[in-house]
Design an enzyme around this catalytic site. Sequence first.
Site, mmCIF file in Angstrom:
data_model
loop_
_atom_site.group_PDB
_atom_site.id
_atom_site.type_symbol
_atom_site.label_atom_id
_atom_site.label_comp_id
_atom_site.label_asym_id
_atom_site.label_seq_id
_atom_site.Cartn_x
_atom_site.Cartn_y
_atom_site.Cartn_z
ATOM 1 C CG ASP A 113 -0.173 0.095 2.513
ATOM 2 O OD1 ASP A 113 1.071 0.085 2.479
ATOM 3 O OD2 ASP A 113 -0.816 0.207 3.563
ATOM 4 C CB CYS B 157 -10.497 -27.742 6.155
ATOM 5 S SG CYS B 157 -9.266 -26.456 5.961
ATOM 6 C CB CYS C 237 -5.737 -25.816 6.424
ATOM 7 S SG CYS C 237 -6.267 -26.234 8.096
ATOM 8 C CB CYS D 256 -8.518 -29.385 8.942
ATOM 9 S SG CYS D 256 -9.340 -27.963 9.665
#
Lengths: 413, 558
Positions: A91, A308, A310, A313
């Site tokens: 940003d 999931c 990930c 999990c």
Amino acid sequence: MEFEVLAKCHTTRARVSRMKLAHGVTMLPTFMPVATQAAIKGLTPEQVESLGVSLILNNTYHLNLRPGLKVLQEAGGAHKFQGWDGNLLTDSGGFQMVSLNKFMTMTEEGALFESPFTGEPTMLTPEESISIQHIIGADIIMQLDDVVSSLTVGPRVEEAMERSVRWLDRCIAQHENSGKKRTQNLFAIVQGGLDPELRDRCLDEMVKRKDGVSGFAIGGLSGGEEKDIFWRIIKQCAEKLPEDRPRYSMGIGFAEDLLVCVALGVDMADCVFPTRTARFGVALTHQGPLNLRLSKHAKDFNPIDEACPCPTCESGTSRAMLHHIVTHETAAAHALTLHNVTFQAQVMGRARTAIMEGTFPDYLHSFFANYFGDVGYPEWCVNALRSVGVDLLEGKDINVVPGQGAKWEYAKS
Amino acid sequence: MSNTVNVAGLSFTLANPTTTRKFGPRIGSAVFRRPNGAELTIETPGMLASSSRGVIPHLSRDHHNLTKAIRWVHIPFETFLEHSPPVPTLQAGKNPLHTFLGFLPSQHILSMSIRDPHDGKGMPSNGNAHVCASSLRGVRKISPSTWRSHVGACQPDIAIALSDTPFTDPPYSQKRLTKSIERSVQWLADILQPVEEPALRPNIFVHMSGATSIPARRAFSESLTEILHGREADSVKPFRCLDEGVSGYTFNLVPLRLSLDASIRPVPEDQHDIPPTIDSRDPLPTRNTRHADQIIPLLQASLISLPTSKTRLINSARSPHEILLFIQNIGVDLFDAHWAQRAADIGIALDFRFPVTEHARGKASTKLGKEIPTNGKRNIGHNLYHNDYTLDFTSLGGDSFVGSYDDRANMATQDICLCAACSPAIPRTRIAHGNDPNEASSIIPEEAPPRYRPPYTRAYVHHLLHTHEMTAHSLLVMHNISVLDAFFAGVRRVVAEKGEQEFIEEVKVFESTYDGNLAVFDEARVMWRNVEMARGKGRLAREKAKQEESTLGTAVEL
């Protein structure tokens, strides 16, 4: 930047595109996790990469303070400094100056603020912001804009919008002369507060400058404004922005916000929400957030989400185990951050698949049914999606909840 | 019933079993054979990782699986006493403790004790039939039969028998020590009670009681080898004496140090309520090195009458210097990594080798003026809070190791630090989301060798520490544990290949090369506190003050 729209939703304004930057391809729409100070909270870049994330965000304001430009320069840029091989966006530093500095004044020249280290008055000009971002070396850099809180009213909003346009010209000029255009891409930021007329004027001016920028962001939102106004501004901006440029909605992170924005034509979004909420013990799921601090999870041996992919999990971490360590051990924050970043990527990945397959409206229906079916749909989401031809209530007898409508798991009192 | 059993049988072999010497450097291997045939080998001298609330602080599961130096993890059980019954005892399936905590039966040995061996805070007296344990919801009383049942339900590979170690104010009277020994012996007998399915019983280690009294320590050990008769013998059938049911001896140094401190500092009658100083509880080394010299005779007194064929484990050694002393003078086989993990909490990146490399043998480097503590020796690690590291783009352990990325010359394995900070490997798989194109997921084939990135730099971790980013500690923990593992590998190599005399010479070189006072740790602790004060949120302040006294890992801002 190579930018190519691959598919469009037949009903909504959602689209899938392929954005190729100096550090690889990122498919849009996408969610960008935030690595404010050159690290996604608690994770290593290899972990982030393994989750299937290809674009992250660094904050210029923070990196400029620490480690500072000298270090970044000697390291060979922010990619090398933090060991991140994927795409990176910075940003401009403007937003943090507003949110983190009590003693900041905007002048035509730039933003005048008190150095947090020395207390001396320091000026951040548009030129300087771009130069700093050139040293950081992100694949996407943002113009310096004159940010006002989205709750501001009166002439200050107009002044900020007009100044942001003038500053865009200065940023473009600085970027053009830098020799960095091949590897770094400048995005403009549309301002104008919550006033549709100011937004229109800003859009007109900025779209005129399209040849100087690679993409457009929608700024000045997500500051506590009413959601029904929020989506109307997003819709207005997305409609007016050119087809052949990515559209980036700043500071959006709730799953329902993401999907509404995608339906309105947004391609990118970022937010600290999924990583921050992880540190407070909240796991995001397709059925809504789970607050693992609640004692109801203490003896629950199920993972957060059976399906999931990930690492948390997939390795079978139970809710009971997470409850045991949450807010006590940083490892709990890591486990939930891995999960939540994956969740965000899944929400967007499924959107891409659905758009490609022409089933995006069905995806919206099933997402909202799973996520809000038990508590009722946020009214603003229903309104927003109706405006692009999807009626979430069609054939359903479901509660509609006015207001912000974000879902949370509270303790039973 | 037996199909639910997956406890590993332990056989410990010394490389030179014919030696009749009780004490001296020794190498061996502890082989754990699981009922399914899988074998895990821990080479000794070696290490185990410490845990807090069931996790290795700062490491997610993918990270503890990735760190190959982590092969044995010790689990203090007391934090689970917050719920009744403790939640891990309700876990279904094989290897309940492994499953609940996310350790891999194929990769990790788990040992379990009721108390955290590093916790030296004052506790109420134990009773004739209970130990006082500490949980977030206050003190919990644990009876030998409850402990036996928790162990049976969790099925760790190793369980430490309950022992009556007082954490009331030292010094302890002879009467108290006698009671302590009697209880500890009885509680060991309790966990050795005959079971229907002997394979169900984990390997039992026993904590060596007797505090700082040599006669008391001898008496405890002698009662282990005493042949039992009558009802006593029946109660531990088929073992003829308690020692037959024991696979290893453990020594917790924290209570010993507390007692030693108390014995040199007379406690006036009216100050009995003052808890021990924070300093003496702190597992980090201090300038005070006298403890090791006092501890060695105590440990020898425990071991003198016991067979040499069982593993000897020390908790809370403070430095590699101490560890070398215990290896050389006693022949200790296993050490916890607590001090190295705690070093990661305070921003230290370990950077030392055993045997000392040619490079380090020379004069301590004067580069950036940060290498030399006051006594002219090298530091065993870098205080990465220090501003000297702002622009230091070498790897964390760059004075002693290279990362795999820079391993162009195919260096010997001992020269490479394989931790995820020094040798970050490009992930072999990435989760696919939606229509990710091939080019965005260039997957490395399973059979292909790993591909590495350049190491994370001291400058990066310095930045992360000062910005309070948790990633700093993840990288440092993986690194420090790996450096400690490499240290033990070096010890084993020297003892195996060059023999005891050469080993003793190398210990001398190590002591004269590396600063044993660990002055760099003191400096790091001060800077760590300063950053905590500057950046830490008030919300957690009280919690933190409590934590930083002795707890591993948790003292870092979330």
